[in-house]
Each structure stands twice: as C-alpha cells, then as structure tokens.
Design a protein around this motif. Structure first.
Motif, PDB file in Angstrom:
ATOM      1  N   LYS A   1      -5.079   0.655  14.005  1.00 59.06           N
ATOM      2  CA  LYS A   1      -6.160   1.135  13.534  1.00 59.06           C
ATOM      3  C   LYS A   1      -5.796   2.780  13.041  1.00 59.06           C
ATOM      4  CE  LYS A   1     -10.969   2.410  14.849  1.00 59.06           C
ATOM      5  NZ  LYS A   1     -11.694   2.224  15.975  1.00 59.06           N
ATOM      6  N   ARG A   2      -6.311   2.929  11.837  1.00 60.10           N
ATOM      7  CA  ARG A   2      -5.811   4.181  11.149  1.00 60.10           C
ATOM      8  C   ARG A   2      -6.679   5.245  11.862  1.00 60.10           C
ATOM      9  NH1 ARG A   2      -3.119   4.214   6.522  1.00 60.10           N
ATOM     10  NH2 ARG A   2      -4.260   5.809   5.686  1.00 60.10           N
ATOM     11  N   SER A   3      -6.032   6.562  12.129  1.00 56.70           N
ATOM     12  CA  SER A   3      -6.653   7.647  12.296  1.00 56.70           C
ATOM     13  C   SER A   3      -7.994   7.856  11.665  1.00 56.70           C
ATOM     14  CB  SER A   3      -5.617   8.859  12.306  1.00 56.70           C
ATOM     15  OG  SER A   3      -6.433   9.952  12.599  1.00 56.70           O
ATOM     16  N   ARG A   4      -8.845   8.370  12.285  1.00 59.97           N
ATOM     17  CA  ARG A   4      -9.979   8.844  11.447  1.00 59.97           C
ATOM     18  C   ARG A   4      -9.864  10.146  10.795  1.00 59.97           C
ATOM     19  NH1 ARG A   4     -10.775  10.168  16.878  1.00 59.97           N
ATOM     20  NH2 ARG A   4     -11.327  12.411  17.374  1.00 59.97           N
ATOM     21  N   PHE A   5      -8.746  10.621  10.792  1.00 59.35           N
ATOM     22  CA  PHE A   5      -8.288  11.846  10.090  1.00 59.35           C
ATOM     23  C   PHE A   5      -7.534  11.655   8.832  1.00 59.35           C
ATOM     24  CE2 PHE A   5      -8.564  13.008  14.512  1.00 59.35           C
ATOM     25  CZ  PHE A   5      -9.651  14.270  14.501  1.00 59.35           C
ATOM     26  N   CYS A   6      -7.122  10.121   8.850  1.00 52.29           N
ATOM     27  CA  CYS A   6      -6.485   9.740   7.294  1.00 52.29           C
ATOM     28  C   CYS A   6      -7.146  10.087   6.058  1.00 52.29           C
ATOM     29  CB  CYS A   6      -5.984   8.399   7.485  1.00 52.29           C
ATOM     30  SG  CYS A   6      -4.733   7.952   8.677  1.00 52.29           S
ATOM     31  N   LYS A   7      -6.624  10.433   5.103  1.00 52.28           N
ATOM     32  CA  LYS A   7      -7.285  10.600   3.876  1.00 52.28           C
ATOM     33  C   LYS A   7      -7.824   9.203   3.168  1.00 52.28           C
ATOM     34  CE  LYS A   7      -5.443  14.854   2.731  1.00 52.28           C
ATOM     35  NZ  LYS A   7      -4.237  15.545   1.914  1.00 52.28           N
ATOM     36  N   VAL A   8      -6.782   8.177   3.583  1.00 46.20           N
ATOM     37  CA  VAL A   8      -7.061   6.682   2.739  1.00 46.20           C
ATOM     38  C   VAL A   8      -7.541   5.783   4.000  1.00 46.20           C
ATOM     39  CG1 VAL A   8      -6.125   4.910   1.665  1.00 46.20           C
ATOM     40  CG2 VAL A   8      -5.294   7.377   0.972  1.00 46.20           C
ATOM     41  N   LEU A   9      -8.675   5.098   3.923  1.00 48.06           N
ATOM     42  CA  LEU A   9      -9.023   4.203   4.904  1.00 48.06           C
ATOM     43  C   LEU A   9      -9.300   4.668   6.217  1.00 48.06           C
ATOM     44  CD1 LEU A   9      -6.875   1.259   3.489  1.00 48.06           C
ATOM     45  CD2 LEU A   9      -9.548   1.909   2.796  1.00 48.06           C
ATOM     46  N   PRO A  10      -9.724   5.835   6.545  1.00 46.76           N
ATOM     47  CA  PRO A  10      -9.861   6.349   8.017  1.00 46.76           C
ATOM     48  C   PRO A  10     -10.484   5.267   8.981  1.00 46.76           C
ATOM     49  CG  PRO A  10     -11.313   7.525   6.331  1.00 46.76           C
ATOM     50  CD  PRO A  10     -10.334   6.803   5.716  1.00 46.76           C
ATOM     51  N   GLY A  11     -10.182   5.066   9.854  1.00 49.99           N
ATOM     52  CA  GLY A  11     -10.985   4.242  11.067  1.00 49.99           C
ATOM     53  C   GLY A  11     -10.753   2.801  10.786  1.00 49.99           C
ATOM     54  N   LEU A  12     -10.052   2.139   9.586  1.00 54.64           N
ATOM     55  CA  LEU A  12      -9.852   0.834   9.423  1.00 54.64           C
ATOM     56  C   LEU A  12      -8.560   0.420   9.959  1.00 54.64           C
ATOM     57  CD1 LEU A  12     -11.690  -1.024   7.750  1.00 54.64           C
ATOM     58  CD2 LEU A  12     -10.257  -0.685   5.777  1.00 54.64           C
ATOM     59  N   TRP A  13      -8.386  -0.901  10.491  1.00 57.64           N
ATOM     60  CA  TRP A  13      -7.514  -1.427  10.862  1.00 57.64           C
ATOM     61  C   TRP A  13      -6.622  -2.065   9.848  1.00 57.64           C
ATOM     62  CZ3 TRP A  13      -6.175  -1.899  15.887  1.00 57.64           C
ATOM     63  CH2 TRP A  13      -6.867  -1.626  16.910  1.00 57.64           C
ATOM     64  N   GLY A  14      -5.297  -2.390   9.940  1.00 59.23           N
ATOM     65  CA  GLY A  14      -4.484  -2.586   9.054  1.00 59.23           C
ATOM     66  C   GLY A  14      -3.089  -2.848   9.405  1.00 59.23           C
ATOM     67  N   LEU A  15      -2.133  -3.119   8.484  1.00 57.93           N
ATOM     68  CA  LEU A  15      -0.631  -3.166   8.941  1.00 57.93           C
ATOM     69  C   LEU A  15      -0.043  -1.895   8.898  1.00 57.93           C
ATOM     70  CD1 LEU A  15       0.315  -6.066   9.677  1.00 57.93           C
ATOM     71  CD2 LEU A  15      -1.662  -5.969   8.179  1.00 57.93           C
ATOM     72  N   THR A  16       1.244  -1.813   9.328  1.00 55.11           N
ATOM     73  CA  THR A  16       2.075  -0.511   9.078  1.00 55.11           C
ATOM     74  C   THR A  16       2.562  -0.389   7.464  1.00 55.11           C
ATOM     75  OG1 THR A  16       2.927  -0.559  11.291  1.00 55.11           O
ATOM     76  CG2 THR A  16       4.086   0.768   9.769  1.00 55.11           C
ATOM     77  N   THR A  17       1.919   0.898   6.922  1.00 59.97           N
ATOM     78  CA  THR A  17       2.268   1.053   5.573  1.00 59.97           C
ATOM     79  C   THR A  17       2.739   2.375   5.244  1.00 59.97           C
ATOM     80  OG1 THR A  17       0.203   1.649   5.135  1.00 59.97           O
ATOM     81  CG2 THR A  17       0.565  -0.458   5.004  1.00 59.97           C
ATOM     82  N   GLY A  18       3.279   2.512   4.094  1.00 64.90           N
ATOM     83  CA  GLY A  18       3.602   3.828   3.687  1.00 64.90           C
ATOM     84  C   GLY A  18       4.315   4.175   2.451  1.00 64.90           C
ATOM     85  N   ARG A  19       4.467   5.260   1.859  1.00 66.22           N
ATOM     86  CA  ARG A  19       5.132   5.417   0.541  1.00 66.22           C
ATOM     87  C   ARG A  19       6.435   5.403   0.962  1.00 66.22           C
ATOM     88  NH1 ARG A  19       1.587   7.289  -3.997  1.00 66.22           N
ATOM     89  NH2 ARG A  19      -0.583   6.903  -2.784  1.00 66.22           N
ATOM     90  N   VAL A  20       7.527   5.179  -0.104  1.00 63.59           N
ATOM     91  CA  VAL A  20       8.964   5.289   0.073  1.00 63.59           C
ATOM     92  C   VAL A  20       9.334   6.707  -0.533  1.00 63.59           C
ATOM     93  CG1 VAL A  20      11.065   4.416  -0.747  1.00 63.59           C
ATOM     94  CG2 VAL A  20       9.175   2.694  -0.118  1.00 63.59           C
ATOM     95  N   GLN A  21      10.453   7.378   0.188  1.00 59.35           N
ATOM     96  CA  GLN A  21      10.635   8.752  -0.239  1.00 59.35           C
ATOM     97  C   GLN A  21      11.728   8.632  -1.136  1.00 59.35           C
ATOM     98  OE1 GLN A  21      11.501  10.661   3.719  1.00 59.35           O
ATOM     99  NE2 GLN A  21       9.396  10.929   3.976  1.00 59.35           N
ATOM    100  N   ALA A  22      11.900   9.620  -1.786  1.00 62.42           N
ATOM    101  CA  ALA A  22      12.896   9.636  -2.951  1.00 62.42           C
ATOM    102  C   ALA A  22      14.415   9.455  -2.087  1.00 62.42           C
ATOM    103  CB  ALA A  22      13.327  11.062  -3.621  1.00 62.42           C
ATOM    104  N   GLY A  23      15.109   8.512  -2.747  1.00 57.76           N
ATOM    105  CA  GLY A  23      16.481   8.443  -2.139  1.00 57.76           C
ATOM    106  C   GLY A  23      16.456   7.225  -1.340  1.00 57.76           C
ATOM    107  N   GLU A  24      15.191   6.624  -0.899  1.00 58.30           N
ATOM    108  CA  GLU A  24      15.219   5.611   0.065  1.00 58.30           C
ATOM    109  C   GLU A  24      15.068   4.357  -0.640  1.00 58.30           C
ATOM    110  OE1 GLU A  24      13.003   6.932   4.213  1.00 58.30           O
ATOM    111  OE2 GLU A  24      11.842   6.332   2.397  1.00 58.30           O
ATOM    112  N   THR A  25      15.558   3.034   0.015  1.00 58.42           N
ATOM    113  CA  THR A  25      15.262   1.917  -0.526  1.00 58.42           C
ATOM    114  C   THR A  25      14.056   1.533   0.105  1.00 58.42           C
ATOM    115  OG1 THR A  25      16.429   0.911   1.142  1.00 58.42           O
ATOM    116  CG2 THR A  25      17.776   1.239  -0.732  1.00 58.42           C
ATOM    117  N   THR A  26      13.266   0.307  -0.395  1.00 56.32           N
ATOM    118  CA  THR A  26      12.118   0.047   0.486  1.00 56.32           C
ATOM    119  C   THR A  26      12.416  -0.511   1.677  1.00 56.32           C
ATOM    120  OG1 THR A  26      12.378  -2.153  -0.720  1.00 56.32           O
ATOM    121  CG2 THR A  26      10.893  -0.599  -1.750  1.00 56.32           C
TER     122      THR A  26
END
Length: 169
Positions: free
Chosen positions: A47-72
């Motif tokens: 459950k995403r934190s209610r403080f998240c800018k995107v989809l606060p309080g909603l359930w979902g999977l683990t997600t995130g943006r890939v940083q420079a230099g990283e592979t997915t």
C-alpha cells in the motif's frame, strides 16, 4: 539530485539528464515493476504511503524509476531493497514483459517476477513510500483491482497470470 538515462522507444541510450529535466517528444525513461510470488502463488503487494505524490494510499506492486547507469535488473533489485528491505540477487528476477508507454509518462516499463518466501515480519518498509504490505492470492488482487483499491493498468491481468505461471517451474 538523481539522474536518469533517456532512451528511444527501442531502449537505445540517448542522453543522461537530471530527474527534473523535461523530456523531448521521442525520449523515454526506464521504470520497473516487480511481482514477488510465493510457492503458494500469493503475490506480495504494498500500500503506497498517503504522502506519495503518485497514487497515494493505493495498493500495487513494487515499482520505481531506473537511475542513470543502472540496468533495469539493477534498478529492480535496488527498488526491492529500498522499499521493502527485501534483498535479492539479479539472477532471481524473471523478466515478464516490456511495456512502452507512448503517453505523457514517457516510460518504458520492464516487468519482473521473482519467487520468494519473504516473511512480512522480516521486511523493513520505506515509510515515505510504503505504508503496509500483504501476501494476497490472485483472486483477491483481481477483486481489489475491480474495486479500485489496487492500481490496474491495461496489461494487469495478463501480467498477473504471467507472474504466477513464472514461478511454477
């Protein structure tokens, strides 16, 4: 400040930018989604934190943006560690699908599953991102998605099926 590698729609590197930079029309950025699945075919959702800018309080999977230099794969390993305190090896990730979003998000999603028996009591949640985690059977995920309590994107049901099948071997 974090940086992102920008790529074309085929995933070929174009340039590196600061995360607050505007993307040009045909530039994309990699993101990852990870489906942890147990031997009982339950999926670890958060459950995403209610403080998240995107989809606060909603359930979902683990997600995130890939940083420079990283592979997915490296980004997926990092996101699991940062958000859940779940340590895993790159070899444990099973690639499921690449989704190119030709919309305002300009994201290319690499979706992975992994087999794990992680106990919730052993996880260390990143409170800025994650409020709660649960192991749930696929039927419960489908119900939550239909009720709007779990984030559902167009390929959700297809990937749910792929994730469960991927750990049966």
């Amino acid at each position: 400040m974090e940086a992102w590698d920008l790529v074309d729609e085929h995933g070929r590197f174009l340039r590196t930018v600061c995360t607050d930079s505007a993307l040009k029309k045909d530039e994309y950025h990699f993101a990852v989604e990870i489906w942890p699945v147990s031997a009982k075919e339950e999926i670890l959702v958060q459950k995403r934190s209610r403080f998240c800018k995107v989809l606060p309080g909603l359930w979902g999977l683990t997600t995130g943006r890939v940083q420079a230099g990283e592979t997915t794969v490296q980004g997926a390993v990092r996101e699991l560690r940062e958000e859940l305190g779940l340590y895993t090896s790159p070899e444990s990730l099973i690639f499921l699908k690449r989704i190119v979003r030709r919309d305002a998000s300009q994201l290319i999603w690499d979706v992975f599953s992994m087999k794990t028996e992680a106990r919730i009591s052993d996880l260390f949640l990143q409170r800025e991102e994650v409020e709660e985690v649960r192991w749930l059977p696929p039927k419960e995920l489908v119900l939550m998605a239909k009720e709007g309590r779990l984030y559902r994107y167009p390929e959700f049901y297809e990937i749910l099926d792929m994730a469960v099948r991927s750990v049966k071997n």
